[in-house]
Design an enzyme around this catalytic site. Structure first.
Site, mmCIF file in Angstrom:
data_model
loop_
_atom_site.group_PDB
_atom_site.id
_atom_site.type_symbol
_atom_site.label_atom_id
_atom_site.label_comp_id
_atom_site.label_asym_id
_atom_site.label_seq_id
_atom_site.Cartn_x
_atom_site.Cartn_y
_atom_site.Cartn_z
ATOM 1 N N CYS A 267 -16.273 1.902 0.731
ATOM 2 C CA CYS A 267 -15.148 1.049 1.028
ATOM 3 C C CYS A 267 -14.852 1.180 2.543
ATOM 4 C CB CYS A 267 -13.918 1.445 0.174
ATOM 5 S SG CYS A 267 -13.334 3.054 0.320
ATOM 6 N N GLN B 200 -9.979 -3.680 -3.078
ATOM 7 C CA GLN B 200 -11.389 -3.397 -2.642
ATOM 8 C C GLN B 200 -12.489 -3.595 -3.572
ATOM 9 O OE1 GLN B 200 -12.185 -1.661 0.478
ATOM 10 N NE2 GLN B 200 -14.132 -2.152 -0.299
ATOM 11 N N ARG C 80 -13.826 -8.209 1.830
ATOM 12 C CA ARG C 80 -12.240 -8.196 1.575
ATOM 13 C C ARG C 80 -11.582 -9.279 1.715
ATOM 14 N NH1 ARG C 80 -10.108 -3.106 1.798
ATOM 15 N NH2 ARG C 80 -8.205 -4.170 0.940
ATOM 16 N N HIS D 10 -7.441 0.881 -6.244
ATOM 17 C CA HIS D 10 -7.426 -0.148 -5.160
ATOM 18 C C HIS D 10 -8.313 -1.347 -5.793
ATOM 19 C CE1 HIS D 10 -7.700 -1.294 -0.998
ATOM 20 N NE2 HIS D 10 -8.559 -0.364 -0.426
ATOM 21 N N ASP E 269 -17.008 7.509 -1.693
ATOM 22 C CA ASP E 269 -15.855 7.453 -0.976
ATOM 23 C C ASP E 269 -15.627 8.867 -0.227
ATOM 24 O OD1 ASP E 269 -13.525 6.372 0.132
ATOM 25 O OD2 ASP E 269 -12.337 6.476 -1.773
ATOM 26 N N ARG F 299 0.955 -1.225 -0.001
ATOM 27 C CA ARG F 299 0.075 0.034 -0.044
ATOM 28 C C ARG F 299 0.779 1.410 -0.118
ATOM 29 N NH1 ARG F 299 -5.216 1.404 3.419
ATOM 30 N NH2 ARG F 299 -6.015 -0.045 1.837
HETATM 31 N N1 NVA Z 1 -9.865 6.949 -1.420
HETATM 32 C C1 NVA Z 1 -9.524 6.344 0.001
HETATM 33 C C2 NVA Z 1 -9.653 5.009 0.049
HETATM 34 C C3 NVA Z 1 -9.475 4.399 1.512
HETATM 35 C C4 NVA Z 1 -9.780 2.883 1.424
HETATM 36 C C5 NVA Z 1 -8.015 6.679 0.279
HETATM 37 O O1 NVA Z 1 -7.386 6.659 -0.555
HETATM 38 O O2 NVA Z 1 -7.676 7.349 1.287
HETATM 39 N N1 CP Z 2 -11.163 0.079 2.438
HETATM 40 C C1 CP Z 2 -9.949 -0.159 2.990
HETATM 41 O O1 CP Z 2 -9.046 -0.145 2.236
HETATM 42 O O2 CP Z 2 -9.860 0.082 4.261
HETATM 43 P P1 CP Z 2 -8.348 0.352 5.168
HETATM 44 O O3 CP Z 2 -7.889 1.428 4.634
HETATM 45 O O4 CP Z 2 -8.799 0.296 6.586
HETATM 46 O O5 CP Z 2 -7.292 -0.740 4.905
#
Ligand code: NVA
Ligand code: CP
Length: 303
Positions: A259, A132, A287, A129, A219, A102
């Site tokens: 998500c 997800q 997930r 992502h 989101d 990540r």
């Molecule tokens: N768009 C959000 C998704 C988190 C799972 C982010 O990148 O923070």
């Molecule tokens: N939806 C998601 O990826 O959650 P986290 O940021 O908690 O991993």
């Protein structure tokens, strides 16, 4: 399937195969049938951003598959002190059987795959992502039975979630509509794919996008790394909330997905969130199952 770097790389058949395997693994898990497909394998999990769901679902998923998950915070790795990704990739390939990462730049994930020799799984970048969205597609099929004739709608920031949902939704044959403010549109590469694919529409009106929708996604307005823009974004996204008015334009049986984490009162009202909480937490549970399918496909000896 060697890696999971982005939805654009997957064929429709590969996506459906993953969803079928995810359903099977979920059934086995719920019926106490063990499935140690990855006994003796180690997954390194590099996190350059925070996580609840991704970390815990990968860690438990790997354990349930008989393998070992190794949590690697960028605060502790040399990559956090500037060691190049090319070197990190080549070193970690000598120890691990796969890497979940990540991070911020999609290029870093692509470079890990290019320079390393082991499977790489994208656990979220600024661009996409995919893990997800596989869970999201699994949840939609669970509730609706199939993707045929469905319309998916995304309202809000044209961010990593929007990019992956557009590609994933179109690849499984759904119609996809998106409502984003003009300055916050999805990535041009994704829009190009969507326009060529067909079945895609974009507007700046959330209600218009939601007409006859079978599933509505949203989101956060400020993603990880954009915390400094939160106030500016709150103003720009005024009017892009998933609320009763938006749901009123959709099908009566319309699902709502998020998500998570969610900011109630911003991109979604408390009322809509709680009315659809079962679907949203099934999505979060999935997930685990969807990622186990990815792990088995890329780390196992599964076709
Ligand atoms: N768009 C959000 C998704 C988190 C799972 C982010 O990148 O923070
Ligand atoms: N939806 C998601 O990826 O959650 P986290 O940021 O908690 O991993």
């Amino acid at each position: 399937m060697k890696h999971l770097l982005k939805m654009l790389d997957l064929s429709s058949e590969e996506i459906i195969d993953l969803l079928n395997l995810a359903d099977q693994l979920k059934y086995e898990r719920n019926h106490g049938i063990p499935h140690p497909h990855l006994a003796g394998k180690t997954l390194g999990m590099i996190f350059q951003k925070a996580s609840t769901r991704t970390r815990v679902s990968f860690e438990t998923g790997m354990t349930q598959l008989g393998g070992y998950p190794l949590f690697l915070s960028s605060n502790d790795l040399q990559i956090g002190r500037g060691e190049p990704v090319q070197d990190t990739a080549r070193v970690l390939s000598r120890y691990l059987d796969g890497i979940m990462i990540r991070t911020f730049a999609q290029q870093e994930v692509e470079d890990l795959a290019k320079y390393g020799t082991i499977p790489i799984i994208n656990g979220l970048t600024d661009f996409c992502h995919p893990c997800q969205v596989l869970a999201d597609l699994m949840t939609i099929r669970e509730y609706k039975g199939s993707f045929q004739g469905l319309k998916m709608c995304y309202i809000g920031d044209g961010n990593n979630m929007a990019n992956s949902l557009i590609v994933g939704g179109l690849k499984v044959g759904m119609e996809v509509s998106v409502a984003c403010p003009n300055d916050y549109q999805p990535d041009p590469v994704v829009l190009d794919f969507a326009k060529k694919n067909g079945g895609f529409s974009m507007t700046d009106s959330p209600v218009e996008a939601a007409v006859n929708a079978d599933v509505i996604f949203t989101d956060v307005w400020a993603s990880m790394g954009q915390e400094g823009e939160a106030e500016k974004r709150r103003i720009a996204f005024n009017g892009y909330q998933v609320n009763d008015e938006v749901l009123g334009a959709a099908h009566e049986e319309c699902m709502v997905q998020h998500c998570l984490p969610a900011h109630r009162g911003e991109e979604i009202t408390e009322k809509v969130f709680e009315a659809h909480a079962n679907e949203i937490f099934d999505e979060a549970e999935n997930r685990l199952h969807a990622q186990k399918a990815v792990l088995v496909k890329v780390l196992g000896n599964h076709e």
